[in-house]
Design an enzyme around this catalytic site. Structure first.
Site, PDB file in Angstrom:
ATOM      1  N   GLY A 202       0.812  -1.217   0.000  1.00 19.67           N
ATOM      2  CA  GLY A 202       0.000   0.000   0.000  1.00 19.67           C
ATOM      3  C   GLY A 202       0.842   1.262   0.000  1.00 19.67           C
ATOM      4  O   GLY A 202       0.561   2.225  -0.719  1.00 19.67           O
ATOM      5  N   CYS A 203       1.891   1.251   0.815  1.00 17.05           N
ATOM      6  CA  CYS A 203       2.739   2.446   0.913  1.00 17.05           C
ATOM      7  C   CYS A 203       3.509   2.680  -0.388  1.00 17.05           C
ATOM      8  O   CYS A 203       3.726   3.820  -0.788  1.00 17.05           O
ATOM      9  CB  CYS A 203       3.684   2.323   2.103  1.00 17.05           C
ATOM     10  SG  CYS A 203       2.790   2.255   3.680  1.00 17.05           S
ATOM     11  N   THR A 204       3.896   1.599  -1.041  1.00 15.04           N
ATOM     12  CA  THR A 204       4.580   1.728  -2.327  1.00 15.04           C
ATOM     13  C   THR A 204       3.622   2.314  -3.366  1.00 15.04           C
ATOM     14  O   THR A 204       3.978   3.238  -4.109  1.00 15.04           O
ATOM     15  CB  THR A 204       5.114   0.357  -2.792  1.00 15.04           C
ATOM     16  OG1 THR A 204       6.072  -0.094  -1.827  1.00 15.04           O
ATOM     17  CG2 THR A 204       5.759   0.456  -4.164  1.00 15.04           C
TER      18      THR A 204
END
Length: 157
Positions: free
Chosen positions: A47-49
């Site tokens: 998700g953060c990527t």
């Protein structure tokens, strides 16, 4: 545990933190420019990527509208450097290992994760005007689609 949440009109808490490039970044150094500060739980997670790549891919239009983008997480500067290299992140990532800045922004504390209450980074985005005043404080944002929504909210494109 009561969490402080920031709201439009609040002064953004100042900070000086180490970056992915080995420098430090102070919020006050960005005065005179609008800033999108986004908090994310962990570099190099799916998700953060996705979120970082969305900001990277939107950076030109955000900058054309006068916004600087800064990502903040509790990751070490070394992990942030790896993240920047791996995913060609083109804006500063700052390290808040003791989570004091994340806490000051209300972006660290209790949250729901898969139906359980856990303590961690609350995915959040803060938009600051050129004087360091918060114009948008968005908590519990989604990793996917958030940047597009933010661009609509800011009337970019």
């Amino acid at each position: 545990m009561t969490q402080t949440r920031l709201a439009p009109g609040d002064a953004a808490p100042d900070f000086t933190l180490p970056t992915d490039s080995g420098d430090t970044l102070s919020l006050k150094d960005l005065r005179g420019r609008k800033v999108v500060l986004y908090a994310y739980p962990a570099a190099m997670t799916p998700g953060c990527t996705k979120q970082a790549c969305d900001f990277r891919d939107s950076l030109a239009s955000l900058q054309a509208a006068g916004y600087e983008v800064v990502g903040i997480s509790p990751d070490t500067p070394a992990k942030l450097a790896t993240f920047r290299e791996r995913d060609a992140i083109t804006f500063p990532l700052v390290s808040d290992q003791d989570k004091s800045v994340l806490s000051a922004y209300g972006a660290y504390g209790e949250k729901q994760s898969y139906g359980r209450t856990v303590t961690g980074v609350i995915r959040s985005t803060f938009v600051l005007d050129a004087d360091g005043i918060i114009t948008h404080a968005l908590y519990n944002v989604k990793a996917t689609g958030h940047v597009a929504k933010l661009r609509r909210d800011l009337h970019i494109d």
